[in-house]
Design an enzyme around this catalytic site. Structure first.
Site, mmCIF file in Angstrom:
data_model
loop_
_atom_site.group_PDB
_atom_site.id
_atom_site.type_symbol
_atom_site.label_atom_id
_atom_site.label_comp_id
_atom_site.label_asym_id
_atom_site.label_seq_id
_atom_site.Cartn_x
_atom_site.Cartn_y
_atom_site.Cartn_z
ATOM 1 N N GLU A 1 13.243 74.915 75.274
ATOM 2 C CA GLU A 1 11.987 74.163 75.060
ATOM 3 C C GLU A 1 10.770 74.612 75.422
ATOM 4 O O GLU A 1 9.732 74.303 75.949
ATOM 5 C CB GLU A 1 12.046 72.797 75.878
ATOM 6 C CG GLU A 1 13.221 71.877 75.093
ATOM 7 C CD GLU A 1 13.279 70.593 75.788
ATOM 8 O OE1 GLU A 1 12.577 69.939 76.540
ATOM 9 O OE2 GLU A 1 14.450 69.852 75.558
ATOM 10 N N GLU B 1 23.126 69.500 71.568
ATOM 11 C CA GLU B 1 22.922 68.419 72.402
ATOM 12 C C GLU B 1 22.949 67.180 71.366
ATOM 13 O O GLU B 1 22.326 66.298 71.391
ATOM 14 C CB GLU B 1 21.516 68.411 73.032
ATOM 15 C CG GLU B 1 21.272 69.525 73.882
ATOM 16 C CD GLU B 1 20.159 69.404 74.914
ATOM 17 O OE1 GLU B 1 19.371 68.490 74.932
ATOM 18 O OE2 GLU B 1 19.701 70.419 75.448
HETATM 19 O O1 9MR Z 1 20.364 64.046 79.335
HETATM 20 C C1 9MR Z 1 19.711 64.642 80.614
HETATM 21 C C2 9MR Z 1 19.230 63.432 81.538
HETATM 22 O O2 9MR Z 1 20.388 62.946 82.227
HETATM 23 C C3 9MR Z 1 18.261 64.246 82.769
HETATM 24 O O3 9MR Z 1 17.746 63.076 83.243
HETATM 25 C C4 9MR Z 1 17.199 64.849 81.905
HETATM 26 C C5 9MR Z 1 16.379 65.297 82.952
HETATM 27 O O4 9MR Z 1 16.677 66.401 83.493
HETATM 28 O O5 9MR Z 1 17.544 65.870 81.059
HETATM 29 C C6 9MR Z 1 18.489 65.246 80.075
HETATM 30 O O6 9MR Z 1 18.940 66.316 79.442
HETATM 31 C C7 9MR Z 1 17.904 66.964 78.407
HETATM 32 C C8 9MR Z 1 18.106 68.463 78.270
HETATM 33 O O7 9MR Z 1 18.447 69.046 79.440
HETATM 34 C C9 9MR Z 1 17.279 69.094 77.517
HETATM 35 N N1 9MR Z 1 17.103 68.585 76.328
HETATM 36 C C10 9MR Z 1 16.630 67.293 76.225
HETATM 37 C C11 9MR Z 1 17.759 66.289 77.018
HETATM 38 C C12 9MR Z 1 17.439 64.881 76.918
HETATM 39 O O8 9MR Z 1 16.299 64.537 77.735
#
Ligand code: 9MR
Length: 382
Positions: free
Chosen positions: A155, A262
């Site tokens: 990102e 994802e």
């Molecule tokens: O699903 C993940 C969530 O459990 C965490 O709290 C969060 C913060 O670290 O990250 C989420 O995963 C993200 C991923 O790492 C990057 N793309 C967006 C995902 C959803 O927010």
């Protein structure tokens, strides 16, 4: 002939145990089909999920790739500078190795999970470059030869696509923090495939154009990059499969791999039969886009079961639905229509007997699945 919804059919079969037989049949798991096509189906997993025996069984049966949902992020691994805690990540790696699954490492650099000591750090550019290198060399180096794919930067581009995102490492180092991160990861493990990963970049739009420009430039200048992750957090009906296919195609033409990294497909309100059928149609289309192009090497869902989806706890401002069911398996680990749709797409790709009849597939894709005949293949013992 009695007509029923696909959901009812699957529910009935679940009642009689038939569809469980399908899912249990190693010939017909997502994983078994994917492996016949050198393809990966993956799921995001928390270390804590490994304490749940049904989760473990479903994960190992259906998936041949695993993405640590949280435990491999920099803020988790190195909360204090130079003091690494690999316990959670190690457990996931050991699980993956025990079950012959590949790990998709996620993510070395991400603004939302950068350690505080970087965020608040007052370092010169050269000091910051040294710290970035130390962190990446330690993390990637620890698993050298064991983690085939890393999301190096996650990102890094603004939603408009007009600029690089304002991130802690960029503030300290400058725009070239991205290519430096790729170079350090390559130095740490020359065999690992290195990915740039982002959301909202699946189809053709200004942001995906910006990703395309970034990675084209890297390829042209010999910066070690091997793939692009398209996160694919969608709302039902919220994507244009043809556009995604065109995006996969142009990235593939650069010699890069693409992975849907994802995937989840959300909805508002309760998940009605109709919602679950439309969701299944979307899963089918998305899986099909990936399987249609050899550059697309993995389809990874952001979780195994609806029970643990990040979306239930998320209050994103634009989206808040504690009862959302965005994944392939429901709260009780039963396969949903979306599962059979993904399975069917894979089966057709590898030349296996389709799971859905042609009529049913047409109905599902067209969003009219309520009126299809009972598909004879579903639930048939193989
Ligand atoms: O699903 C993940 C969530 O459990 C965490 O709290 C969060 C913060 O670290 O990250 C989420 O995963 C993200 C991923 O790492 C990057 N793309 C967006 C995902 C959803 O927010």
């Amino acid at each position: 002939m009695v007509r029923k919804t696909l959901f009812c059919i699957i529910a009935l079969m679940l009642m009689f145990g038939a569809s469980f037989t399908v899912a249990q049949d190693s010939e017909l798991s997502l994983r078994a089909l994917a492996e016949r096509d050198n393809f990966y189906v993956g799921a995001a997993v928390y270390t804590t999920h490994l304490n749940d025996p049904i989760h473990v069984e479903t994960l190992a049966r259906e998936f041949n790739m695993l993405t640590p949902e949280q435990q491999a992020k920099h803020c988790e691994l190195e909360a204090r500078q130079g003091q690494f805690d690999f316990r959670g990540f190690d457990r996931l790696v050991a699980f993956a190795e025990e079950h012959n699954m590949a790990i998709h490492g996620h993510a070395l650099v991400w603004h939302s999970c950068t350690p505080q000591w970087v965020e608040n750090g007052d370092y010169t550019r050269d000091e910051a470059i040294g710290l970035l290198r130390d962190s990446i060399m330690t993390i990637v180096g620890r698993y050298k030869g064991r983690i085939p794919i890393w999301d190096v930067v996650n990102e890094g581009i603004t939603d408009s696509g007009a600029a690089l995102r304002d991130t802690p490492w960029r503030r300290l180092i400058g725009d070239d923090y991205i290519e430096l991160a790729f170079q350090f990861a390559h130095e740490a493990d020359p065999d690992a495939l290195l990915f740039y990963n982002d959301y909202g970049t699946e189809g053709i739009n200004p942001k995906s154009d910006a990703v395309y420009e970034l990675v084209s430039d890297f390829v042209a200048r010999g910066i070690p990059i091997h793939g692009v992750g398209l996160q694919s957090h969608f709302t039902i009906g919220g994507f244009d499969a043809n556009q995604i296919a065109r995006n996969v195609e142009r990235l593939g033409e650069l010699g890069l791999q693409v992975q849907f990294t994802e995937v989840d497909i959300r909805h508002s309100g309760e998940a009605t039969d109709n919602i679950l059928q439309r969701q299944a149609g979307d899963y089918y289309r998305l899986m099909d886009v990936c399987l249609a192009n050899d550059a697309c090497t993995a389809f990874i869902t952001w979780g195994v079961t609806d029970k643990y989806t990040w979306l239930r706890g998320a209050n994103l401002g634009f989206y808040n639905n504690p009862s959302v069911q965005p994944l392939l398996f429901d709260d009780n680990y039963q396969p949903k229509p979306a599962y059979f749709a993904a399975l069917d797409s894979l089966a057709r790709k590898v030349g296996e007997t389709p799971v859905l009849s042609d009529d049913e597939l047409t109905a599902m894709i067209g969003g009219t699945a309520q009126t299809v005949e009972i598909p004879p293949q579903i639930g048939r013992a193989h």
